[in-house]
Write a protein that holds these residues in place. Structure first.
Motif, PDB file in Angstrom:
ATOM      1  N   TYR A  85       1.692   9.268  15.939  1.00 41.67           N
ATOM      2  CA  TYR A  85       2.899   9.643  15.223  1.00 41.67           C
ATOM      3  C   TYR A  85       3.458  10.912  15.839  1.00 41.67           C
ATOM      4  N   PHE A 115      -3.357   4.927  15.699  1.00 41.30           N
ATOM      5  CA  PHE A 115      -1.917   5.140  15.543  1.00 41.30           C
ATOM      6  C   PHE A 115      -1.530   6.503  16.098  1.00 41.30           C
ATOM      7  N   TYR A 121       0.813  -1.201   0.000  1.00 42.05           N
ATOM      8  CA  TYR A 121       0.000   0.000   0.000  1.00 42.05           C
ATOM      9  C   TYR A 121       0.847   1.251   0.000  1.00 42.05           C
ATOM     10  N   PHE A 124       6.440   7.218   6.438  1.00 42.83           N
ATOM     11  CA  PHE A 124       6.337   8.433   5.647  1.00 42.83           C
ATOM     12  C   PHE A 124       7.686   8.847   5.067  1.00 42.83           C
ATOM     13  N   PRO A 173       5.879  12.496   9.328  1.00 42.40           N
ATOM     14  CA  PRO A 173       5.500  11.850  10.595  1.00 42.40           C
ATOM     15  C   PRO A 173       6.299  10.571  10.836  1.00 42.40           C
ATOM     16  N   TYR A 200      -6.487   5.777   6.222  1.00 38.81           N
ATOM     17  CA  TYR A 200      -6.230   6.261   7.568  1.00 38.81           C
ATOM     18  C   TYR A 200      -6.807   7.671   7.685  1.00 38.81           C
ATOM     19  N   TYR A 243      -4.930  -1.491  19.294  1.00 40.73           N
ATOM     20  CA  TYR A 243      -5.944  -2.202  18.540  1.00 40.73           C
ATOM     21  C   TYR A 243      -7.267  -2.376  19.289  1.00 40.73           C
ATOM     22  N   SER A 271       2.611   1.193   3.544  1.00 42.69           N
ATOM     23  CA  SER A 271       2.301   0.290   4.655  1.00 42.69           C
ATOM     24  C   SER A 271       2.044  -1.116   4.124  1.00 42.69           C
ATOM     25  N   TYR A 272       1.890  -2.072   5.064  1.00 41.87           N
ATOM     26  CA  TYR A 272       1.541  -3.473   4.777  1.00 41.87           C
ATOM     27  C   TYR A 272       2.590  -4.196   3.939  1.00 41.87           C
ATOM     28  N   PHE A 313       6.355   7.044  13.145  1.00 40.63           N
ATOM     29  CA  PHE A 313       5.474   6.157  13.900  1.00 40.63           C
ATOM     30  C   PHE A 313       5.924   6.001  15.350  1.00 40.63           C
ATOM     31  N   SER A 349       2.434  -8.546  10.604  1.00 42.93           N
ATOM     32  CA  SER A 349       1.057  -8.108  10.812  1.00 42.93           C
ATOM     33  C   SER A 349       0.968  -6.610  11.055  1.00 42.93           C
ATOM     34  N   TYR A 350       2.113  -5.939  11.146  1.00 38.83           N
ATOM     35  CA  TYR A 350       2.026  -4.524  11.487  1.00 38.83           C
ATOM     36  C   TYR A 350       1.509  -3.739  10.294  1.00 38.83           C
ATOM     37  N   ASN A 351       0.777  -2.657  10.556  1.00 38.37           N
ATOM     38  CA  ASN A 351       0.186  -1.884   9.472  1.00 38.37           C
ATOM     39  C   ASN A 351       0.348  -0.390   9.651  1.00 38.37           C
ATOM     40  N   GLU A 352       1.352   0.019  10.419  1.00 38.16           N
ATOM     41  CA  GLU A 352       1.578   1.455  10.518  1.00 38.16           C
ATOM     42  C   GLU A 352       2.152   1.955   9.204  1.00 38.16           C
ATOM     43  N   GLN A 353       1.981   3.251   8.980  1.00 37.04           N
ATOM     44  CA  GLN A 353       2.495   3.865   7.766  1.00 37.04           C
ATOM     45  C   GLN A 353       3.902   4.394   8.006  1.00 37.04           C
TER      46      GLN A 353
END
Lengths: 116, 111
Positions: free
Chosen positions: B36, B34, A31, A107, B44, B99, B51, A94-95, B46, A101-105
């Motif tokens: 940041y 999330f 993604y 940048f 940004p 997001y 969850y 991400s992904y 992380f 399994s982590y899905n943080e973005q």
């Protein structure tokens, strides 16, 4: 890994000019996203892609176009630049395709664009 | 409509003065929340993913918590290097992978 890279860092355009903002990631992420950030505002989604050959509009797509021919690259095209497109543009990804399994973005450092 | 609201907009603290930042969200179903950190002129970075309600995560002087309606970012004994804008984002379970970001809290920690 370099992560997410963006070029150029800064650009000044005249009204009506066109340009492409480049974004590349080396994390094998499915993604990818383009955001714009205006002063005092949150990140607004312009376009996103869930994989090579697949793109979709976000909140503010007017005046922009994207393509995704490879997993790594997600360029943003501005046609007929307008002063309202003055902003800071961030690309994110991400992904991972497999194994996490982590899905943080993640940048990129951003492109600061001024349209005069 | 999915929405994220952060408060306060700006916060000034003395070094060592603990406080909390708030992120309230409205979303049909939460896939993840999330946090940041964004430094001036940079993208940004992380910090945490949460969850489910009741979950907590810590990193150095930062601790993030989550309820069904909001998340808090607690900053314990902050230092000047904690000065930054802190952004909150949510991802919904509505079938897309978008997001939604809040407008952020600008934190300034004074020495």
């Amino acid at each position: 890994n370099a992560g997410v890279t963006q070029t150029p860092k800064f650009r000044i355009l005249k009204i009506g000019q066109s340009m492409t903002l480049q974004c590349t990631q080396d994390m094998n992420h499915n993604y990818m996203y383009w955001y714009r950030q205006d002063p005092g505002m949150g990140l607004k989604l312009i376009y996103y892609s869930v994989g090579a050959g697949i793109t979709d509009k976000g909140e503010v797509p007017n005046g922009y176009n994207v393509s995704r021919s490879t997993t790594e690259d997600f360029p943003l095209r501005l046609e007929l630049a307008a002063p309202s497109q003055t902003s800071v543009y961030f690309c994110a990804s991400s992904y991972p395709q497999q194994g996490s399994s982590y899905n943080e973005q993640f940048f990129g450092p951003g492109t600061r664009l001024t349209v005069l | 409509e999915d929405q994220v609201t952060q408060s306060p907009e700006a916060l000034r603290l003395q070094e060592g003065e603990s406080s909390s930042l708030n992120c309230s969200y409205t979303v049909s179903g939460l896939r993840g929340l999330f946090w940041y950190r964004q430094d001036p002129g940079k993208g940004p970075e992380f910090l945490f993913t949460l969850y489910s309600a009741g979950e907590e995560k810590e990193k150095e002087r930062l601790k993030a918590t989550l309820t069904k309606k909001e998340s808090f970012l607690h900053i314990t004994a902050p230092k000047p290097e904690d000065s930054a804008t802190y952004l909150c984002a949510v991802q919904a379970t509505s079938g897309t992978y978008k997001y939604i970001f809040g407008t952020g809290t600008r934190l300034k920690v004074l020495a």
